[in-house]
Design a protein around this motif. Structure first.
Motif, mmCIF file in Angstrom:
data_model
loop_
_atom_site.group_PDB
_atom_site.id
_atom_site.type_symbol
_atom_site.label_atom_id
_atom_site.label_comp_id
_atom_site.label_asym_id
_atom_site.label_seq_id
_atom_site.Cartn_x
_atom_site.Cartn_y
_atom_site.Cartn_z
ATOM 1 N N ASP A 7 76.534 19.554 17.034
ATOM 2 C CA ASP A 7 75.154 19.073 16.894
ATOM 3 C C ASP A 7 74.162 19.985 17.632
ATOM 4 N N ASP A 8 74.533 20.419 18.835
ATOM 5 C CA ASP A 8 73.649 21.323 19.592
ATOM 6 C C ASP A 8 73.470 22.642 18.844
ATOM 7 N N PHE A 9 74.564 23.142 18.308
ATOM 8 C CA PHE A 9 74.543 24.435 17.600
ATOM 9 C C PHE A 9 73.676 24.341 16.343
ATOM 10 N N VAL A 10 73.831 23.236 15.601
ATOM 11 C CA VAL A 10 73.040 23.048 14.378
ATOM 12 C C VAL A 10 71.561 22.914 14.739
ATOM 13 N N LYS A 11 71.283 22.210 15.833
ATOM 14 C CA LYS A 11 69.883 22.032 16.250
ATOM 15 C C LYS A 11 69.265 23.392 16.593
ATOM 16 N N GLU A 12 70.034 24.203 17.306
ATOM 17 C CA GLU A 12 69.572 25.551 17.654
ATOM 18 C C GLU A 12 69.281 26.338 16.369
ATOM 19 N N PHE A 13 70.151 26.177 15.389
ATOM 20 C CA PHE A 13 69.960 26.877 14.109
ATOM 21 C C PHE A 13 68.707 26.377 13.396
ATOM 22 N N GLU A 14 68.504 25.060 13.392
ATOM 23 C CA GLU A 14 67.303 24.506 12.739
ATOM 24 C C GLU A 14 66.039 25.070 13.399
ATOM 25 N N ASN A 15 66.101 25.249 14.714
ATOM 26 C CA ASN A 15 64.937 25.808 15.422
ATOM 27 C C ASN A 15 64.672 27.251 15.019
ATOM 28 N N VAL A 16 65.739 28.063 14.917
ATOM 29 C CA VAL A 16 65.507 29.485 14.594
ATOM 30 C C VAL A 16 65.175 29.702 13.112
ATOM 31 N N ILE A 17 65.463 28.703 12.269
ATOM 32 C CA ILE A 17 64.995 28.815 10.872
ATOM 33 C C ILE A 17 63.469 28.845 10.906
ATOM 34 N N LYS A 18 62.902 27.974 11.762
ATOM 35 C CA LYS A 18 61.433 27.910 11.872
ATOM 36 C C LYS A 18 60.900 29.066 12.717
ATOM 37 N N ASN A 19 61.564 29.344 13.818
ATOM 38 C CA ASN A 19 61.104 30.394 14.739
ATOM 39 C C ASN A 19 62.233 31.369 15.050
ATOM 40 N N PRO A 20 62.364 32.418 14.236
ATOM 41 C CA PRO A 20 63.440 33.383 14.469
ATOM 42 C C PRO A 20 63.328 33.985 15.872
ATOM 43 N N LYS A 21 64.496 34.279 16.463
ATOM 44 C CA LYS A 21 64.550 34.792 17.838
ATOM 45 C C LYS A 21 64.787 36.290 17.791
ATOM 46 N N LYS A 22 63.709 37.038 17.933
ATOM 47 C CA LYS A 22 63.832 38.492 17.922
ATOM 48 C C LYS A 22 64.382 38.913 19.276
ATOM 49 N N GLY A 23 65.341 39.844 19.298
ATOM 50 C CA GLY A 23 65.893 40.249 20.599
ATOM 51 C C GLY A 23 66.516 41.615 20.503
ATOM 52 N N LYS A 24 67.385 41.902 21.460
ATOM 53 C CA LYS A 24 67.972 43.256 21.488
ATOM 54 C C LYS A 24 69.473 43.197 21.248
ATOM 55 N N SER A 25 69.890 42.363 20.362
ATOM 56 C CA SER A 25 71.315 42.233 20.111
ATOM 57 C C SER A 25 71.874 43.554 19.578
ATOM 58 N N SER A 26 73.078 43.919 20.015
ATOM 59 C CA SER A 26 73.674 45.182 19.556
ATOM 60 C C SER A 26 74.230 45.037 18.140
ATOM 61 N N VAL A 27 74.455 43.793 17.729
ATOM 62 C CA VAL A 27 75.001 43.562 16.393
ATOM 63 C C VAL A 27 74.582 42.160 15.943
ATOM 64 N N TYR A 28 74.495 41.976 14.641
ATOM 65 C CA TYR A 28 74.180 40.644 14.106
ATOM 66 C C TYR A 28 75.268 40.254 13.110
ATOM 67 N N TYR A 29 75.627 38.982 13.141
ATOM 68 C CA TYR A 29 76.637 38.457 12.226
ATOM 69 C C TYR A 29 75.984 37.466 11.266
ATOM 70 N N THR A 30 76.180 37.683 9.980
ATOM 71 C CA THR A 30 75.529 36.826 8.979
ATOM 72 C C THR A 30 76.563 36.013 8.210
ATOM 73 N N GLY A 31 76.258 34.753 8.013
ATOM 74 C CA GLY A 31 77.083 33.894 7.166
ATOM 75 C C GLY A 31 76.302 33.551 5.909
ATOM 76 N N ILE A 32 76.935 33.717 4.765
ATOM 77 C CA ILE A 32 76.247 33.431 3.508
ATOM 78 C C ILE A 32 77.007 32.346 2.760
ATOM 79 N N ASP A 33 76.336 31.231 2.515
ATOM 80 C CA ASP A 33 76.946 30.141 1.760
ATOM 81 C C ASP A 33 76.259 30.071 0.406
ATOM 82 N N LEU A 34 76.946 30.629 -0.591
ATOM 83 C CA LEU A 34 76.407 30.612 -1.956
ATOM 84 C C LEU A 34 76.844 29.311 -2.598
ATOM 85 N N GLY A 35 76.005 28.291 -2.475
ATOM 86 C CA GLY A 35 76.395 26.975 -2.969
ATOM 87 C C GLY A 35 75.883 26.683 -4.364
ATOM 88 N N THR A 36 76.419 25.616 -4.939
ATOM 89 C CA THR A 36 75.979 25.170 -6.254
ATOM 90 C C THR A 36 74.520 24.720 -6.218
#
Ligand SMILES: Nc1ncnc2c1ncn2[C@@H]1O[C@H](COP(=O)(O)OP(=O)(O)OP(=O)(O)O)[C@@H](O)[C@H]1O
Ligand SMILES: [Mg+2]
Length: 276
Positions: A7-36
């Motif tokens: 629940d905490d993780f999903v809430k954090e995700f809902e927040n960054v959908i609205k306000n993306p967190k720009k930072g200095k990450s050395s790498v980014y990991y993307t998950g793509i859910d191609l749903g019906t």
């Protein structure tokens, strides 16, 4: 099953959908859910924390099959670009998921879409198994009730021992509602997604929930299952867990927002190891 981490993780995700967190990450990991029903993209930073995300209702996939190949590439490409702009970075690595049992039929198409949109693909997994990356269930079954299908993943001592997938999901709820209320599909779907309408529409949708319960019972009939955890957008329906628990006889629970569990699980499965 304790949902606090999820629940905490999903809430954090809902927040960054609205306000993306720009930072200095050395790498980014993307998950793509191609749903019906819905295409979701979730981006995590080097520490696997959510930094950006987007989702869009689309008709590029049906029951796990890519039916609009060009449309899917365009959509994934546009979402990638939007998130890249927001994060001021290039997204390279991605994972994707397909409904259980469709890998021989269509796993290739999903992979091709993700690659054609400009990603390097690092893994393709099935949806309920992806969901458990975030849930961390040790014993029980994860049930992903999506738009087109219900996927079930049986977990024993933290390992997936069985996966199944059957057509019946949110699209069927919407079709039933559309018929009963004489509303076009899109309108009926929007009506269904509003929590304030759930109480009113539930009696109309109950037979479909019962059908889903039968699917679950059949899939796990040879196994002792301690608990069912519902994820996927259709699990948002208020009260769905009570009917499923009643009909299957298995204690049934769901996280606060089941809609983003699978896409976040997919992102958690992403790494820097490219598959071809
Ligand atoms: N608040 C809500 N209440 C009821 N239903 C909802 C809600 N939000 C989303 N849904 C339904 O959830 C479905 C989409 O869920 P999800 O994104 O998990 O499916 P999908 O991944 O696109 O489909 P599939 O996994 O079958 O390919 C749609 O049918 C949508 O109407
Ligand atoms: Mg899905």
């Amino acid at each position: 099953m304790n949902f606090k981490h999820c629940d905490d993780f999903v809430k954090e995700f809902e927040n960054v959908i609205k306000n993306p967190k720009k930072g200095k990450s050395s790498v980014y990991y993307t998950g793509i859910d191609l749903g019906t029903a819905c295409v979701v993209m979730a981006v995590l930073d080097e520490n696997y924390r959510p930094v950006a995300g987007a989702f869009q209702y689309a008709d590029v996939v049906k029951d796990g099959m890519v039916v609009d190949y060009i449309g899917a590439i365009r959509l994934v490409g546009a979402m990638k670009e939007k998130l890249e702009d927001a994060l001021e970075t290039e997204l390279i690595y991605a994972s994707a998921a397909i409904p259980p049992g469709t890998d021989n039929l269509d796993g290739g198409a999903v992979k091709n879409v993700v690659q054609a949109a400009g990603f390097e693909i690092t893994s393709i997994l099935d949806e309920p198994t992806a969901a458990n990356k975030l849930l961390g269930m040790e014993n029980g079954a994860v049930v992903d009730i999506g738009g087109g299908t219900t996927g079930i993943s049986l977990i024993k001592d933290g390992e997936v021992v069985l996966v199944t997938d059957e057509a019946t999901g949110g699209t069927h709820f919407t079709l039933v509602l559309s018929g009963a209320y004489k509303k076009p599909f899109k309108e009926a779907d929007e009506y269904k997604r509003k929590f304030e309408n759930h109480k009113e529409i539930f009696p109309v949708l109950k037979p479909v929930v019962e059908k889903i319960s039968t699917i679950i019972s059949k899939s796990v009939k040879d196994h002792q299952v301690e608990e069912l955890v519902l994820v996927g957008g259709s699990s948002c329906l208020t009260g769905i867990e009570a009917i499923i628990e009643d009909m299957t006889g298995i204690p049934t629970h769901k996280p606060m927002n089941p809609l983003f569990v699978t896409p976040l699980g997919i992102a958690l499965s992403c790494s820097k190891e490219i598959i071809d």
